[in-house]
Write an enzyme that holds these catalytic residues in place. Structure first.
Site, PDB file in Angstrom:
ATOM      1  N   GLU A 265       0.823  -1.211   0.000  1.00  0.00           N
ATOM      2  CA  GLU A 265       0.000   0.000   0.000  1.00  0.00           C
ATOM      3  C   GLU A 265       0.860   1.264   0.000  1.00  0.00           C
ATOM      4  OE1 GLU A 265      -2.696   2.690  -0.198  1.00  0.00           O
ATOM      5  OE2 GLU A 265      -3.393   0.609  -0.143  1.00  0.00           O
ATOM      6  N   THR A 309      -6.090   2.729  -5.509  1.00  0.00           N
ATOM      7  CA  THR A 309      -5.876   1.302  -5.306  1.00  0.00           C
ATOM      8  C   THR A 309      -6.760   0.462  -6.226  1.00  0.00           C
ATOM      9  OG1 THR A 309      -5.215   1.584  -2.995  1.00  0.00           O
ATOM     10  CG2 THR A 309      -6.035  -0.579  -3.622  1.00  0.00           C
ATOM     11  N   HIS A 427      -0.706   3.598   4.747  1.00  0.00           N
ATOM     12  CA  HIS A 427      -1.656   4.445   4.031  1.00  0.00           C
ATOM     13  C   HIS A 427      -1.736   5.782   4.757  1.00  0.00           C
ATOM     14  CE1 HIS A 427      -5.275   5.929   2.095  1.00  0.00           C
ATOM     15  NE2 HIS A 427      -5.334   4.867   1.316  1.00  0.00           N
ATOM     16  N   ASP A 486       1.043   0.057  -5.156  1.00  0.00           N
ATOM     17  CA  ASP A 486      -0.185   0.364  -5.905  1.00  0.00           C
ATOM     18  C   ASP A 486      -0.225   1.802  -6.417  1.00  0.00           C
ATOM     19  OD1 ASP A 486      -0.530   1.404  -3.332  1.00  0.00           O
ATOM     20  OD2 ASP A 486      -2.661   0.937  -3.243  1.00  0.00           O
ATOM     21  N   HIS A 487       0.321   2.739  -5.653  1.00  0.00           N
ATOM     22  CA  HIS A 487       0.329   4.142  -6.083  1.00  0.00           C
ATOM     23  C   HIS A 487       1.268   4.929  -5.181  1.00  0.00           C
ATOM     24  CE1 HIS A 487      -2.314   5.035  -2.656  1.00  0.00           C
ATOM     25  NE2 HIS A 487      -3.125   4.077  -3.074  1.00  0.00           N
TER      26      HIS A 487
END
Length: 716
Positions: A265, A309, A427, A486-487
């Site tokens: 994440e 996500t 996150h 994911d990013h």
């Protein structure tokens, strides 16, 4: 001098004692705060006199149109209506300030509609983003209200003449068309090529963007009804013309092995080998990245849009980009036809399962995963103590606790299996309780950024524990582990902090383009590894993995390219139409030589312009055709040899409820036990139930609380 004073008094009296004066005050304040937000909170990249003028001008037309509604009433109703219209615009402005600060994009109708899927966590994120100065957008409303209440502004009880109100509204409409005409002269096809929402806001305005987004969303809803098989023909031709030839050295080298897609994440590439006060932030992932059996990619980029996500998942498992607006999993996940990796592998004898330490409805996963063909989805209710406050932080269960609980179900999956493990602790807002902190914060001075390395370290430790469990359980040697970020974790709206993390005085758009890099590591014992410099992104993972497993994607409708193929284009489209390629970078309206970062003007270099134009056409076509596949649900017309579309009704992700017998026939755990009996190949079955205990140092489960080593702690 006396005449000037008299004129000023008359102007003041007009503003404070007439309906039109109050209207002009509101128009001025709406324009002022919008323009200030454009300059201070948004990165719109206005260049040249025309763009700067349009940025200055574009808040005015809709302010006039909306506020003029109040002119059709009289007395207090007129004044309160204008204040209400001011408030509506201010709330929209305020909401976009917060959303843009974290996501570098503007709110869309689809994102607002998907609030129910993300609502349980959205407030947590936005709560940490708010700056007290953000509330200044409401200051004029408060002041004007008080001035009316204390009668410093006198309410004019006479109605404005209808023709005056009508002409005022028409003036706003006319100015809007003037703005649009000037915008088209500076950027033709503005509303045709709408990959980047920044352009719409920069040229037309934030309110016009909202109206256009609503129109486009409604128009998109009609596309599916009108779609026919013919719509797929040009897309198939495009996909086939861009297919890569699998690399014979790697094709099928991990055929039949388990697959674990390990979702890191918000994890960015710069964290690999990054140190804080001499201490590696991610020692476990560093080792994994450099392992001789790991294929690691150092020019691999996240390509997500508003779905973040959800977009990453869509690309990795369907080879389809995220949408220009909203998230495909929310908008289409329940209804569209897919040819997803889980379903394709399921039909080749794989057991498929997803693991996530949050509620099943987040990003509409509970419905989308059924459409993608996941046999099982173990969400938050499946884990012991999942609702204990101490076991959760931010967006769900803490990774160490979640992975320990998830392992008990992974043990029971008949092999070979395909599994996705989604972590969440790293996150935003990057908060971690003291007992789990084992490294210092960075010292950029940006509170949003500085805790990032602490949650990344926690994620790294959690992965290390999971890796050791796979080895102890006997599954490791027969498993392909795919680690992917994911990013981004730190958005480009923190340029000063990014510069400090990069060891630079400032950052350029070229730096920010490379800031979009995330890790991709494909590891399996016996796999010939190495660090690959191929330029690629998340859209390319599906064909790369499928070819490693010995499964051709030649007939699939997917928009990625095998990262190991020798004829890979090495062009990485971003959702907003920018791109990175092996030759050039387009980012923030600027162009750079990829290898050196040297800024260029393509108009002055015909060779560079030809390459850039070719790459841009590929980017535009890829995004457009991918969008058409999803908005038109075109895969319902596509026949893939040997593939059978599964029925989502065949799946249930519920737990057994002893008070409700109807659950039992679809109970996930009962179904899994039944499958184990039919196919006794799980790690649990193979060891006769003697799976080693999962080891974790999570203090919540009895481990020793983490501490920052003294040598590091004393350096701050």
């Amino acid at each position: 001098m006396e005449r000037v004073v008299q004129t000023a008094k008359k102007s003041g009296a007009y503003l404070f004692n007439s309906t039109m004066g109050f209207f002009l005050l509101n128009v001025f304040f709406v324009w002022l705060k919008t323009y200030m937000v454009y300059q201070h909170d948004f990165s719109l990249g206005a260049k040249g006199p025309m763009q700067e003028f349009l940025l200055f001008f574009n808040p005015i037309p809709t302010a006039i149109i909306l506020l003029s509604i109040g002119l059709y009433f009289k007395g207090r109703a007129s004044y309160w209506t204008m204040l209400l219209m001011n408030l509506v615009q201010s709330i929209w402005l305020f909401s976009n300030i917060l959303y843009y600060r974290e996501f570098s994009d503007f709110l869309s109708l689809n994102i607002i509609n998907s609030g129910s899927s993300a609502g349980n966590n959205l407030g947590k994120a936005l709560g940490g983003i708010i700056d007290p100065t953000d509330f200044l957008v409401f200051a004029d409303i408060i002041v004007l209200t008080l001035l009316i209440a204390f009668k410093l502004i006198h309410v004019n009880r006479h109605a404005v003449r209808r023709w005056v109100a009508g002409l005022t509204t028409l003036l706003g409409v006319a100015l809007m068309f003037v703005g649009y005409g000037l915008s088209e002269s500076d950027r033709s096809g503005l509303l045709v090529r709408t990959f980047d929402n920044n352009y719409i806001v920069k040229y037309l305005g934030l309110n016009e963007y909202a109206a256009y987004n609503i129109y486009k969303t409604q128009k998109t809803a009609e596309v599916k009804k009108q779609a026919t098989p013919k719509n797929l023909e040009k897309i198939e031709k495009f996909v086939k013309s861009n297919n890569t030839i699998p690399n014979a050295q790697y094709y099928g080298t991990v055929k039949g092995k388990n697959v674990v897609m390990f979702h890191l994440e918000s994890f960015q590439q710069f964290l690999i080998d990054y140190k804080v006060d001499g201490e590696p932030v991610t020692p476990n992932i560093n080792r994994f990245y450099h392992d001789q059996n790991s294929l690691s990619f150092d020019n691999f980029y996240n390509q997500v849009g508003q779905g973040k996500t959800a977009d990453a998942e869509n690309m990795l498992e369907n080879g389809l980009y995220g949408l220009a607006s909203g998230a495909a999993m929310v908008n289409y996940g329940s209804t569209n036809t897919y040819q997803a990796v889980p379903n394709m592998l399921d039909q080749r004898g794989y057991t498929t399962a997803a693991f996530h330490g949050d509620v099943a409805s987040f990003w509409n996963r509970d419905n989308t995963y059924k459409n993608w063909g996941y046999d099982y989805f173990f969400s938050k209710p499946f884990y012991k103590g999942a609702n204990k406050d101490d076991y959760n932080i931010g967006y769900g269960m803490k990774d160490k606790i979640f992975l320990k609980d998830a392992s008990q179900y992974l043990d029971q999956l008949p092999q070979p299996f395909y599994s996705k493990v989604i972590t969440v602790t790293n996150h935003y807002p990057y908060d971690l309780d003291k007992k789990n902190i084992s490294i210092n914060k960075t010292d950029t001075g940006d509170k949003t950024v500085d805790g990032y390395v602490q949650t990344a370290r926690y994620l790294d430790q959690a992965f290390g524990e999971f890796e050791r469990y796979l080895k102890k359980s006997g599954m490791y040697d027969n498993t392909v582990i795919v680690l992917y970020g994911d990013h981004y974790g730190i958005s480009e709206n923190h340029p000063k902090a990014i510069a400090k993390l990069m060891g630079k005085d400032s950052v350029t758009p070229y730096d920010l383009a490379n800031w979009q890099k995330v890790p991709l590591i494909i590891h399996s014992p016996g796999l010939k590894g190495g660090i690959k410099h191929t330029y690629g992104g998340e859209i390319d993972v599906m064909p790369t993995l499928m070819h490693l497993l010995g499964i051709s994607t030649a007939d699939n409708i997917q928009f990625g390219q095998d990262l190991l193929a020798k004829n890979n284009k090495q062009v990485v489209p971003f959702r907003n139409g920018n791109f990175v390629s092996k030759n050039y970078v387009k980012y923030g309206g600027n162009y750079y030589v990829t290898s050196t970062g040297t800024q260029i003007n393509p108009k002055e270099d015909p060779r560079a312009k030809a390459i850039i134009d070719n790459d841009q056409n590929y980017v535009n076509d890829s995004l457009t055709y991918s969008d058409q596949v999803q908005t038109g649900d075109l895969l319902r017309f596509h026949k893939l040899a040997g593939y059978k579309q599964d029925d989502p009704k065949n799946y249930s992700y519920k737990q057994d409820d002893p008070k409700n017998y109807s659950y039992k026939k679809n109970d996930t755990l009962k179904s899994l036990k039944d499958l184990e009996k039919k196919k006794p190949t799980s790690a649990m079955q193979k060891t006769g139930g003697k799976i080693p205990e999962y080891e974790t140092n999570a203090p919540e489960l009895g481990g020793e609380p983490q501490t920052i080593p003294e040598a590091i702690s004393s350096s701050q």
